[in-house]
Design a protein around this motif. Structure first.
Motif, short mmCIF file in Angstrom:
data_model
loop_
_atom_site.label_atom_id
_atom_site.label_comp_id
_atom_site.label_asym_id
_atom_site.label_seq_id
_atom_site.Cartn_x
_atom_site.Cartn_y
_atom_site.Cartn_z
N ALA A 128 0.92 -1.22 -0.03
CA ALA A 128 0.04 -0.02 0.08
C ALA A 128 0.91 1.21 0.06
O ALA A 128 0.34 2.31 -0.53
CB ALA A 128 -0.83 0.11 1.16
N GLN A 129 2.11 1.18 0.54
CA GLN A 129 2.91 2.32 0.68
C GLN A 129 4.12 2.42 -0.46
O GLN A 129 5.06 3.31 -0.17
CB GLN A 129 3.93 2.37 2.14
N SER A 130 3.99 1.40 -1.13
CA SER A 130 5.08 1.35 -2.33
C SER A 130 5.03 2.64 -3.58
O SER A 130 3.90 3.10 -3.74
CB SER A 130 5.15 -0.19 -2.89
N TYR A 131 6.16 2.51 -4.07
CA TYR A 131 6.29 3.52 -5.13
C TYR A 131 5.67 2.85 -6.25
O TYR A 131 4.88 3.67 -7.08
CB TYR A 131 7.78 3.53 -5.66
N GLY A 132 5.53 1.59 -6.49
CA GLY A 132 4.75 0.91 -7.34
C GLY A 132 3.05 1.19 -7.45
O GLY A 132 2.44 1.33 -8.42
N ALA A 134 1.89 3.75 -5.78
CA ALA A 134 1.69 5.22 -6.03
C ALA A 134 1.60 5.42 -7.66
O ALA A 134 0.86 6.34 -8.02
CB ALA A 134 2.82 6.09 -5.41
N LEU A 135 2.35 4.71 -8.32
CA LEU A 135 2.17 4.83 -9.90
C LEU A 135 1.14 4.08 -10.66
O LEU A 135 0.83 4.10 -11.89
CB LEU A 135 3.68 4.39 -10.45
N GLY A 136 0.52 3.04 -9.76
CA GLY A 136 -0.40 2.47 -10.30
C GLY A 136 0.05 1.25 -11.20
O GLY A 136 -0.50 0.66 -12.22
N ARG A 137 1.34 0.69 -10.94
CA ARG A 137 2.05 -0.36 -11.55
C ARG A 137 2.48 -1.46 -10.26
O ARG A 137 3.37 -1.54 -9.93
CB ARG A 137 3.30 0.19 -12.25
N THR A 138 1.62 -2.47 -10.35
CA THR A 138 1.80 -3.29 -9.01
C THR A 138 1.92 -4.73 -9.88
O THR A 138 2.12 -5.79 -8.70
CB THR A 138 0.70 -3.29 -8.22
N ALA A 139 2.40 -5.27 -10.85
CA ALA A 139 2.24 -6.50 -11.44
C ALA A 139 3.33 -7.16 -10.76
O ALA A 139 3.16 -8.27 -10.76
CB ALA A 139 2.05 -6.62 -12.85
N ASN A 140 4.52 -6.54 -10.47
CA ASN A 140 5.51 -7.01 -10.29
C ASN A 140 6.37 -6.83 -8.86
O ASN A 140 7.49 -6.92 -8.72
CB ASN A 140 6.85 -6.94 -11.26
N LEU A 141 5.34 -6.49 -7.89
CA LEU A 141 5.76 -5.97 -6.51
C LEU A 141 6.67 -7.15 -5.86
O LEU A 141 6.26 -8.22 -6.15
CB LEU A 141 4.69 -5.53 -5.61
N ALA A 184 -4.92 -9.41 -3.78
CA ALA A 184 -5.88 -8.36 -4.70
C ALA A 184 -7.06 -8.08 -3.82
O ALA A 184 -7.79 -9.01 -3.23
CB ALA A 184 -6.16 -8.99 -6.19
N GLY A 185 -7.22 -6.84 -3.84
CA GLY A 185 -8.46 -6.48 -3.48
C GLY A 185 -8.61 -5.77 -1.85
O GLY A 185 -9.28 -4.86 -1.63
N THR A 186 -7.66 -6.08 -1.18
CA THR A 186 -7.84 -5.84 0.20
C THR A 186 -6.58 -5.25 0.57
O THR A 186 -5.39 -5.47 0.79
CB THR A 186 -8.01 -7.04 1.16
N ALA A 187 -6.68 -3.89 1.73
CA ALA A 187 -5.70 -3.48 2.28
C ALA A 187 -4.88 -4.12 3.12
O ALA A 187 -3.63 -4.24 3.52
CB ALA A 187 -6.19 -2.06 3.02
N LYS A 188 -5.69 -5.35 3.89
CA LYS A 188 -5.17 -6.04 4.80
C LYS A 188 -4.16 -7.13 4.32
O LYS A 188 -3.34 -7.23 4.86
CB LYS A 188 -6.17 -6.83 5.76
N GLN A 190 -2.56 -6.29 1.65
CA GLN A 190 -1.35 -5.54 1.29
C GLN A 190 -0.52 -5.44 2.36
O GLN A 190 0.78 -5.39 2.04
CB GLN A 190 -1.99 -4.19 0.57
N ASP A 191 -0.77 -5.39 3.55
CA ASP A 191 0.11 -5.30 4.48
C ASP A 191 1.00 -6.45 4.85
O ASP A 191 1.85 -6.27 5.41
CB ASP A 191 -0.51 -4.81 5.83
N GLU A 192 0.43 -7.42 4.09
CA GLU A 192 1.28 -8.81 4.56
C GLU A 192 2.40 -9.10 3.53
O GLU A 192 3.22 -9.81 3.76
CB GLU A 192 0.29 -9.98 4.43
N TYR A 193 2.64 -8.26 2.61
CA TYR A 193 3.56 -8.45 1.57
C TYR A 193 4.31 -7.21 1.40
O TYR A 193 4.06 -6.10 1.78
CB TYR A 193 2.90 -8.48 0.15
N ALA A 194 5.59 -7.42 1.07
CA ALA A 194 6.74 -6.56 1.11
C ALA A 194 6.69 -6.09 -0.51
O ALA A 194 6.33 -6.51 -1.45
CB ALA A 194 8.09 -7.21 1.34
N ALA A 195 6.95 -4.44 -0.55
CA ALA A 195 7.18 -3.87 -1.63
C ALA A 195 8.40 -2.90 -1.22
O ALA A 195 8.77 -2.71 -0.16
CB ALA A 195 6.11 -3.42 -2.10
#
Length: 245
Positions: A128-132, A134-141, A184-188, A190-195
């Motif tokens: 959720a806090q990643s640069y990707g 912010a740019l809307g490019r999250t396929a390869n986080l 995909a889809g939940t903020a919870k 997103q918090d579990e994965y690194a970026a």
């Protein structure tokens, strides 16, 4: 030491998503290697199911150390979370702007290049806090990719210095990982994965140089990084009980 990058003579034809090589625990050639540094020390690298993994300490800054073990110059297309570390674009490895290393040189890239004189530090954070994000490019986080191209041997030809296009010889793009599907889809989730986020500003002067590169990459290094909990779930690490608990 100024870190230098090479920009291909051809103008990029547009953004091409998901064109990075698949994450693999092996490299086509032993002439190159990559370390992920935290506080200047390499993070342990684990081979699991054909991939390299490292643990990402949440909230910590990190750097990427590139090793050129060849006797010629190389240009390295380095991406973090699918974003080129020089201009944040998503392109093929051949079309990407690249870091240039002299023969047998080792350099450390500590952040996203934001101008000719400054960079923003790499920082392990949540999706959720990643640069990707912010740019809307999250396929390869969660994936760091370094594709090495050797400088072509000198050829006495007028065409050699005028080459304007390169063919991308990188491996096919990876299939969506279980991480992408489950997150995909939940903020919870997103918090579990690194970026990787954009950390503090730092001085990092660069200059532009031009190289005539071989068409085919000589080496590709891919590293996936995750928080400890995810590495345990993936079977990369064993869950070690806290002895003080």
């Amino acid at each position: 030491m100024n870190y230098r990058f090479a920009c291909l003579l051809a103008v990029c034809l547009g953004v091409i998503a998901n064109q990075h090589p698949s994450t693999s625990a092996s490299s086509p050639d032993p002439g190159a290697d990559v370390d992920i540094l935290v506080d200047g020390a390499p993070q342990p690298r684990y081979a699991h199911d054909g991939r390299w993994y490292i643990e990402a300490p949440k909230g910590r800054e990190y750097a990427i150390r590139l090793h050129n073990l060849y006797g010629v110059r190389v240009a390295v297309a380095l991406s973090v979370d699918g974003l080129n570390t020089i201009d944040a674009r998503q392109t093929t490895a051949a079309d990407a702007r690249k870091w240039v290393l002299d023969p047998y040189e080792t350099v450390t890239i500590s952040g996203w290049q934001t101008s000719r004189t400054e960079a923003r530090r790499f920082e392990f954070t949540t999706e959720a806090q990643s640069y990707g994000q912010a740019l809307g490019r999250t396929a390869n986080l969660g994936i760091i990719t370094a594709v090495f191209f050797r400088e072509r041997a000198s050829i006495v030809s007028s065409q050699a210095s005028n080459e304007a296009e390169r063919r991308d010889a990188a491996a096919p793009a990876p299939a969506p990982s279980a991480r992408q599907e489950s997150a995909a889809g939940t903020a919870k989730a997103q918090d579990e994965y690194a970026a990787t986020g954009m950390g503090r500003r730092t001085d990092h002067a660069v200059q532009q140089v031009w190289l005539d590169l071989e068409d085919t990459p000589s080496a590709t290094v891919n590293i996936r990084y995750e928080f400890h909990t995810q590495l345990v779930k993936l079977g990369v690490l064993r869950d070690t009980p806290d002895p003080l608990a």
